[in-house]
Design a protein around this motif. Structure first.
Motif, PDB file in Angstrom:
ATOM      1  N   ASP A 169       0.723  -1.182  -0.194  1.00 46.09           N
ATOM      2  CA  ASP A 169      -0.244   0.217   0.287  1.00 46.09           C
ATOM      3  C   ASP A 169       1.109   0.980  -0.109  1.00 46.09           C
ATOM      4  OD1 ASP A 169      -2.156  -1.940  -0.261  1.00 46.09           O
ATOM      5  OD2 ASP A 169      -3.104  -1.415   2.114  1.00 46.09           O
TER       6      ASP A 169
ATOM      7  N   VAL B  75      -8.243  -7.449 -10.717  1.00 42.46           N
ATOM      8  CA  VAL B  75      -7.359  -6.708  -9.361  1.00 42.46           C
ATOM      9  C   VAL B  75      -7.298  -7.390  -8.063  1.00 42.46           C
ATOM     10  CG1 VAL B  75      -9.051  -5.281  -8.063  1.00 42.46           C
ATOM     11  CG2 VAL B  75      -9.964  -5.373 -10.397  1.00 42.46           C
ATOM     12  N   GLU B  76      -6.327  -6.646  -7.398  1.00 45.70           N
ATOM     13  CA  GLU B  76      -5.768  -7.693  -6.632  1.00 45.70           C
ATOM     14  C   GLU B  76      -6.769  -8.022  -5.522  1.00 45.70           C
ATOM     15  OE1 GLU B  76      -3.063  -6.438  -2.419  1.00 45.70           O
ATOM     16  OE2 GLU B  76      -3.794  -4.720  -3.278  1.00 45.70           O
TER      17      GLU B  76
ATOM     18  N   GLU C  70     -16.844  -0.562  -5.434  1.00 44.21           N
ATOM     19  CA  GLU C  70     -15.861  -0.334  -5.916  1.00 44.21           C
ATOM     20  C   GLU C  70     -14.300  -0.790  -5.575  1.00 44.21           C
ATOM     21  OE1 GLU C  70     -16.478   0.984  -8.904  1.00 44.21           O
ATOM     22  OE2 GLU C  70     -18.280   0.409  -8.567  1.00 44.21           O
TER      23      GLU C  70
ATOM     24  N   GLU D 295       1.988   4.466  -7.172  1.00 43.70           N
ATOM     25  CA  GLU D 295       1.483   3.460  -8.252  1.00 43.70           C
ATOM     26  C   GLU D 295       2.372   4.260 -10.251  1.00 43.70           C
ATOM     27  OE1 GLU D 295      -1.419   1.925  -8.483  1.00 43.70           O
ATOM     28  OE2 GLU D 295      -1.845   1.642  -6.236  1.00 43.70           O
TER      29      GLU D 295
ATOM     30  N   SER E  99     -10.182  -1.541  -4.560  1.00 42.90           N
ATOM     31  CA  SER E  99      -9.111  -2.087  -5.572  1.00 42.90           C
ATOM     32  C   SER E  99      -8.481  -3.376  -5.240  1.00 42.90           C
ATOM     33  CB  SER E  99      -8.570  -0.004  -5.447  1.00 42.90           C
ATOM     34  OG  SER E  99      -8.337  -0.688  -3.751  1.00 42.90           O
ATOM     35  N   ARG E 100      -9.182  -3.666  -3.881  1.00 42.51           N
ATOM     36  CA  ARG E 100      -8.611  -4.990  -3.425  1.00 42.51           C
ATOM     37  C   ARG E 100      -9.901  -5.902  -3.315  1.00 42.51           C
ATOM     38  NH1 ARG E 100      -6.280  -1.669   0.475  1.00 42.51           N
ATOM     39  NH2 ARG E 100      -5.582  -1.114  -1.227  1.00 42.51           N
TER      40      ARG E 100
END
Length: 191
Positions: free
Chosen positions: A21, A72-73, A97, A25, A99-100
């Motif tokens: 994290d 997607v993770e 929505e 990016e 991100s993982r």
């Protein structure tokens, strides 16, 4: 954390999802295997075309209670994190929505085998996805005479996948939802 990435030394105790994290990016595909950071090379045109076409084809037949996405993770735990090439999740999870995803939100994980990921996609990922409880796994192999799609279903008691099909012309399965897909439809054009 990011200092560890800059000097090629892992953090003391190994990499964690907290370290992931904190990384920038920058478009790199980073996965974790028991605290070891795995950075994959950029995928090829063939790999990405298969993923795109498969995602579109699955989306067309996907019931409302599922969602189809790409890359997607999936965070298995604090030291294991993978990014399937294509995945089907619950629509409830997709509505966040994210991100993982958590493993219990993933219904199907698909990996497209590349020369640099053969052992990971054939042995390691299916073992760990099954241990995490992901019900279905597909592996797509690019062979000289075309694509081969291997489909698997979890044996939840033993936490392993059992093969449900090896498809060279059509994928015709009722799981995780009815799919009747021509392999030609997901095969990239030859250049």
């Amino acid at each position: 954390m990011t200092a560890a990435l800059q000097n090629d030394h892992p953090p003391e105790g190994g990499w964690t999802t907290d370290d992931l994290d904190a990384l920038p990016e920058d478009g790199r595909r980073r996965e974790l295997l028991d605290g070891v950071l795995i950075v994959s090379p950029s995928p090829t045109r063939i790999h990405q075309t298969i993923a795109m076409r498969l995602g579109v084809a699955l989306e067309e037949d996907c019931p409302d209670d599922y969602d189809v996405t790409q890359a997607v993770e999936v965070r298995i735990n604090r030291t294991r994190s993978f990014i399937p090439d294509v995945l089907v999740t619950t629509s409830t999870a997709a509505a966040r929505e994210p991100s993982r995803y958590e493993p219990h939100e993933v219904v199907l994980a698909v990996e497209i085998v590349s020369p640099s990921t053969r052992s990971i996609d054939r042995v390691l990922k299916p073992t760990l996805y099954a241990q995490a409880g992901i019900p279905f796994y597909w592996r797509i192999e690019v062979e000289d005479d075309g694509l081969v799609v291997h489909t698997y279903k979890i044996d939840a008691v033993n936490e392993v996948y059992t093969e449900t099909g090896r498809w060279t012309k059509f994928v015709d399965t009722g799981e995780p939802f009815p799919v009747n897909l021509s392999i030609a439809r997901i095969t990239p054009r030859r250049r």
